[in-house]
Write an enzyme that holds these catalytic residues in place. Structure first.
Site, PDB file in Angstrom:
ATOM      1  N   GLY A 164     -31.669 -15.867 -15.153  1.00 23.13           N
ATOM      2  CA  GLY A 164     -31.785 -15.459 -16.663  1.00 23.13           C
ATOM      3  C   GLY A 164     -32.074 -16.373 -17.442  1.00 23.13           C
ATOM      4  O   GLY A 164     -32.002 -16.409 -18.784  1.00 23.13           O
ATOM      5  N   GLU A 402     -20.762 -16.061 -20.380  1.00 22.76           N
ATOM      6  CA  GLU A 402     -21.903 -15.726 -21.050  1.00 22.76           C
ATOM      7  C   GLU A 402     -21.912 -14.406 -21.446  1.00 22.76           C
ATOM      8  O   GLU A 402     -21.442 -13.527 -20.637  1.00 22.76           O
ATOM      9  CB  GLU A 402     -23.243 -16.072 -20.320  1.00 22.76           C
ATOM     10  CG  GLU A 402     -23.729 -15.048 -19.335  1.00 22.76           C
ATOM     11  CD  GLU A 402     -24.715 -15.376 -18.398  1.00 22.76           C
ATOM     12  OE1 GLU A 402     -24.824 -16.653 -17.773  1.00 22.76           O
ATOM     13  OE2 GLU A 402     -25.420 -14.668 -17.934  1.00 22.76           O
ATOM     14  N   HIS A 487     -24.833 -18.502  -8.483  1.00 25.10           N
ATOM     15  CA  HIS A 487     -24.787 -19.898  -8.394  1.00 25.10           C
ATOM     16  C   HIS A 487     -24.170 -20.645  -7.238  1.00 25.10           C
ATOM     17  O   HIS A 487     -23.253 -21.516  -7.480  1.00 25.10           O
ATOM     18  CB  HIS A 487     -23.966 -20.335  -9.879  1.00 25.10           C
ATOM     19  CG  HIS A 487     -24.502 -20.000 -11.085  1.00 25.10           C
ATOM     20  ND1 HIS A 487     -23.769 -19.852 -12.182  1.00 25.10           N
ATOM     21  CD2 HIS A 487     -25.861 -19.359 -11.414  1.00 25.10           C
ATOM     22  CE1 HIS A 487     -24.397 -19.353 -13.109  1.00 25.10           C
ATOM     23  NE2 HIS A 487     -25.603 -18.880 -12.515  1.00 25.10           N
ATOM     24  N   ASN A 525     -24.043 -22.946 -16.373  1.00 23.07           N
ATOM     25  CA  ASN A 525     -25.253 -22.741 -15.560  1.00 23.07           C
ATOM     26  C   ASN A 525     -25.606 -23.733 -14.765  1.00 23.07           C
ATOM     27  O   ASN A 525     -26.199 -24.608 -15.637  1.00 23.07           O
ATOM     28  CB  ASN A 525     -26.158 -21.819 -16.108  1.00 23.07           C
ATOM     29  CG  ASN A 525     -25.563 -20.642 -17.149  1.00 23.07           C
ATOM     30  OD1 ASN A 525     -24.458 -20.917 -18.039  1.00 23.07           O
ATOM     31  ND2 ASN A 525     -25.635 -19.242 -16.935  1.00 23.07           N
TER      32      ASN A 525
HETATM   33  P1  FAE Z   1     -33.587 -22.618  -5.036  1.00 22.15           P
HETATM   34  O1  FAE Z   1     -34.165 -22.474  -6.685  1.00 22.15           O
HETATM   35  O2  FAE Z   1     -32.884 -21.430  -4.796  1.00 22.15           O
HETATM   36  O3  FAE Z   1     -35.074 -22.663  -4.335  1.00 22.15           O
HETATM   37  C1  FAE Z   1     -34.877 -22.924  -2.969  1.00 22.15           C
HETATM   38  C2  FAE Z   1     -36.140 -22.345  -2.242  1.00 22.15           C
HETATM   39  O4  FAE Z   1     -36.127 -22.739  -0.746  1.00 22.15           O
HETATM   40  C3  FAE Z   1     -36.550 -20.678  -2.443  1.00 22.15           C
HETATM   41  O5  FAE Z   1     -37.499 -20.380  -3.044  1.00 22.15           O
HETATM   42  C4  FAE Z   1     -36.230 -20.264  -0.854  1.00 22.15           C
HETATM   43  O6  FAE Z   1     -36.848 -19.189  -0.627  1.00 22.15           O
HETATM   44  C5  FAE Z   1     -36.735 -21.363  -0.191  1.00 22.15           C
HETATM   45  N1  FAE Z   1     -36.186 -21.642   1.313  1.00 22.15           N
HETATM   46  C6  FAE Z   1     -34.992 -21.246   1.670  1.00 22.15           C
HETATM   47  N2  FAE Z   1     -34.770 -21.560   2.902  1.00 22.15           N
HETATM   48  C7  FAE Z   1     -36.100 -21.991   3.415  1.00 22.15           C
HETATM   49  C8  FAE Z   1     -36.766 -22.268   4.496  1.00 22.15           C
HETATM   50  N3  FAE Z   1     -36.085 -22.375   5.877  1.00 22.15           N
HETATM   51  N4  FAE Z   1     -38.230 -22.473   4.565  1.00 22.15           N
HETATM   52  C9  FAE Z   1     -38.735 -22.374   3.690  1.00 22.15           C
HETATM   53  N5  FAE Z   1     -38.335 -22.012   2.343  1.00 22.15           N
HETATM   54  C10 FAE Z   1     -36.952 -21.891   2.401  1.00 22.15           C
HETATM   55  O7  FAE Z   1     -32.786 -23.781  -5.028  1.00 22.15           O
HETATM   56  N6  FAE Z   1     -28.859 -20.740 -13.151  1.00 22.15           N
HETATM   57  C11 FAE Z   1     -28.927 -21.187 -14.590  1.00 22.15           C
HETATM   58  O8  FAE Z   1     -29.010 -22.582 -14.810  1.00 22.15           O
HETATM   59  N7  FAE Z   1     -29.137 -20.421 -15.522  1.00 22.15           N
HETATM   60  C12 FAE Z   1     -29.270 -19.003 -15.149  1.00 22.15           C
HETATM   61  O9  FAE Z   1     -29.440 -18.152 -16.284  1.00 22.15           O
HETATM   62  C13 FAE Z   1     -29.281 -18.490 -13.949  1.00 22.15           C
HETATM   63  N8  FAE Z   1     -29.320 -17.162 -13.617  1.00 22.15           N
HETATM   64  C14 FAE Z   1     -29.429 -16.781 -12.553  1.00 22.15           C
HETATM   65  C15 FAE Z   1     -29.417 -15.266 -12.120  1.00 22.15           C
HETATM   66  C16 FAE Z   1     -29.822 -15.074 -10.779  1.00 22.15           C
HETATM   67  C17 FAE Z   1     -29.845 -13.413 -10.455  1.00 22.15           C
HETATM   68  C18 FAE Z   1     -29.692 -15.815  -9.593  1.00 22.15           C
HETATM   69  C19 FAE Z   1     -29.983 -15.471  -8.003  1.00 22.15           C
HETATM   70  C20 FAE Z   1     -29.374 -17.379  -9.991  1.00 22.15           C
HETATM   71  C21 FAE Z   1     -29.334 -17.851 -11.520  1.00 22.15           C
HETATM   72  N9  FAE Z   1     -29.239 -18.971 -11.763  1.00 22.15           N
HETATM   73  C22 FAE Z   1     -29.360 -19.432 -12.778  1.00 22.15           C
HETATM   74  C23 FAE Z   1     -28.893 -19.805 -10.417  1.00 22.15           C
HETATM   75  C24 FAE Z   1     -30.407 -20.817 -10.349  1.00 22.15           C
HETATM   76  O10 FAE Z   1     -31.497 -20.188 -10.251  1.00 22.15           O
HETATM   77  C25 FAE Z   1     -29.989 -21.766  -9.119  1.00 22.15           C
HETATM   78  O11 FAE Z   1     -28.922 -22.667  -9.334  1.00 22.15           O
HETATM   79  C26 FAE Z   1     -31.367 -22.531  -8.522  1.00 22.15           C
HETATM   80  O12 FAE Z   1     -32.230 -21.796  -8.566  1.00 22.15           O
HETATM   81  C27 FAE Z   1     -31.130 -23.464  -7.472  1.00 22.15           C
HETATM   82  O13 FAE Z   1     -32.250 -24.222  -7.605  1.00 22.15           O
HETATM   83  P2  FAE Z   1     -32.591 -25.160  -6.186  1.00 22.15           P
HETATM   84  O14 FAE Z   1     -33.591 -26.032  -6.303  1.00 22.15           O
HETATM   85  O15 FAE Z   1     -31.214 -25.742  -5.524  1.00 22.15           O
END
Ligand code: FAE
Length: 546
Positions: A164, A402, A487, A525
């Protein structure tokens, strides 16, 4: 009855029904959207799939917040980086001329390897609204564990593709509970400002907010919060607010005002593809392998051997590659990194990882609910998908709620909320030798503290307004969306599973740099905190280890 059959586009070809009905208009739409989406695609890193047998100085697993910060800062320090991402590049328009599909018409692009959608809000007026889709390496993964469904972004940009965009820095006084081993002064003086600048965080124009039809739902939320005495405030976001004003004025192609969010935004949202990854691309030192999934990281003569499955869009492995890297950064997200580390420890590949690996996982206390307003209190048929405000009762009641949109395109008279609560429960990942998979021992009942805390706000508002909860959004007569989290946090907690900068003890050159470092809750968030912590850790690692 609601029609749950899909009108999906065959991922390998052209649309079925749509092609027949819209051949003329779709060409025009594609030409227009193609121009606009080209700008979005421009910033994406050049996909250069890694070769079998290659050697790289640094390999980053995952392209979300942690991975993107690591790649950019290492590249700026003169190091060549290769990023490996299991999801797609999301840089090519589909047959409809758009890269991403909308929440109102999910097609094969919507879900990671599912034949039926698994929408977070899966009922409407008591009817199930999930629909059949073609199996494809879509953008949103609804990963199911025993007691909880964990939603995650899949593709170059990770969670930034689907989230979001709410970009919230925790209150300074809460930071000690969020990351107890980290110097708060450094974070608030240096790394939070750096993260907010790098992410392009901005605020809605308060004057525009007062008049915008698409934020009537937020103004109703504010009115109800105020009448019950709860603090209410604007929340920063990475959406381009000028662009949204133009969407509203009819001078820009609609994205937030066209139901785009959960399965990607074609315009307006500053995902990582437009910020950190665009800067990384500009260094000329960062390449990425989309549709490549890391399955193993093993020590090999001073460096590491990394095994990677190359996937097709049906999720099948087409090739398995073995490469070597001097250093490896685990940035696969809380679930992805935890699963890899737990498996590698239990199967004897990285036996020296410490016993904290897999522990300390939390859901950031996520719980959702809707309220049914009176007929004289409409929330608007047009709702921006980008939330811009929330009720802050963290200090008194452990809830930050939110005011979320319900962008179904018609007046619903509903107020909808995603609450972040101070849920104390923490789960653990463990290796299941029988299934060859990693389990998470979260229990469905562990959401009860979140529901109890959320009720401190919404019971009071309902009593004051003479309203009731919606019971038709998460099932039949089910009030709480308590089966999921957006999250995920923890699983390789800072200063426990790693040292105080994300180094994995016993394995020089292995680092964790994503949401798995954070012990289960950020009070708001999480992605600004994940980004700021990554900025802090990579600065130290570059200064001392390289
Ligand atoms: P992340 O962004 O999940 O990136 C990890 C990446 O690693 C992904 O692209 C995976 O596909 C990839 N991956 C996983 N395993 C492997 C593997 N074995 N080999 C290769 N690639 C791999 O991690 N947070 C906010 O602060 N504000 C918001 O408004 C908010 N809204 C959200 C709404 C939704 C629907 C969702 C799902 C999440 C939301 N979040 C929000 C949470 C936020 O996107 C999340 O905390 C972060 O993206 C996590 O960041 P990381 O770098 O930990």
């Amino acid at each position: 009855m609601i029609d749950n059959t899909s009108d999906d586009i065959d991922p390998k070809g052209v649309s079925r029904r749509r092609f027949i009905t819209a051949t003329g208009s779709i060409v025009g739409a594609a030409a227009l959207a193609g121009r606009a989406t080209a700008a979005q695609a421009e910033a994406v890193l050049a996909a250069a799939p890694i070769a079998d047998g290659a050697h790289v100085p640094v390999l980053v697993i995952g392209t979300g917040y942690g991975g993107s910060v690591a790649a950019l800062r290492l590249a700026q320090a003169g190091v060549d980086v290769h990023m490996v991402e299991m999801g797609m590049a999301w840089d090519t328009p589909g047959p409809d001329g758009k890269i991403f599909c909308s929440t109102l018409a999910p097609d094969h692009r919507s879900y990671w390897l599912r034949t039926r959608t698994k929408q977070p809000l899966n009922y409407f007026l008591g009817f199930p609204i999930d629909r059949n889709i073609s199996r494809y390496t879509g953008i949103l993964d609804a990963e199911e564990f025993g007691g909880i469904t964990v939603y995650q972004g899949r593709g170059v940009g990770g969670g930034s593709l689907v989230n979001g965009g709410m970009a919230v820095t925790p209150k300074r006084e809460e930071f000690g509970t969020v990351l107890p081993s980290v110097n708060a002064d450094e974070m608030y003086d240096t790394y939070y400002p750096r993260a907010n600048a790098g992410l392009g965080v901005g605020a809605i124009d308060p004057a525009w907010f007062e008049s915008a039809a698409c934020y009537q739902y937020s103004r109703v939320g504010r009115k109800h919060a105020g009448r019950s005495g709860f603090p209410f405030g604007f929340v920063p976001n990475v959406y381009d607010w000028d662009y949204m004003e133009r969407e509203s004025a009819g001078t820009a192609t609609k994205s937030a005002l066209a139901g785009e969010i959960l399965y990607g935004n074609n315009h307006g949202k500053k995902s990582l593809q437009r910020t950190y990854l665009a800067q990384a691309k500009a260094t000329g030192r960062v390449t990425v392998s989309p549709l490549h999934q890391v399955t193993s990281v093993a020590p090999a003569g001073g460096g590491y051997t990394v095994v990677i499955d190359q996937l097709d869009t049906g999720g099948d492995t087409t090739t398995t590659k073995t490469v070597t890297a001097d250093r490896v950064f685990f940035a696969a997200g809380s679930v992805g990194t935890s699963k890899l580390l737990v498996k590698l420890k239990a199967t004897g590949v990285l036996p020296g990882l410490n016993d904290e690996v897999g522990k300390g996982w939390g859901d950031n206390g996520n719980v959702m609910c809707g309220r049914a307003n009176h007929l004289w209190d409409p929330t608007g048929g047009l709702q921006s998908t980008i939330p811009c405000a929330g009720i802050d009762n963290w200090t008194a009641g452990g809830v930050f709620a939110e005011v979320a949109p319900l962008p179904v395109g018609i007046e619903t008279f509903a107020s909808f909320y995603l609450s972040i609560t101070k849920n104390p429960n923490r789960a653990q990942f463990s290796w299941n030798a029988a299934t060859g998979k990693v389990d998470l021992n979260w229990q469905a009942a562990w959401k009860q503290p979140s529901v109890t805390m959320a009720k401190t706000i919404f019971d009071k508002i309902n009593a004051k307004e003479g309203t009731i909860y919606r019971t038709d959004l998460f099932g039949v007569y089910k009030i709480w969306g308590d089966h999921l989290t957006y999250h995920p946090l923890g699983g390789a907690v800072l200063n426990r599973a790693t040292d105080n900068y994300g180094r994995l003890g016993g394995y020089p050159g292995l680092y964790v740099i994503d949401g798995s470092l954070i012990p289960g809750n950020t009070s708001v968030n999480p992605f600004v905190t994940i980004t700021a912590l990554a900025e802090r850790n990579i600065e130290k690692i570059i200064a001392t280890d390289l």
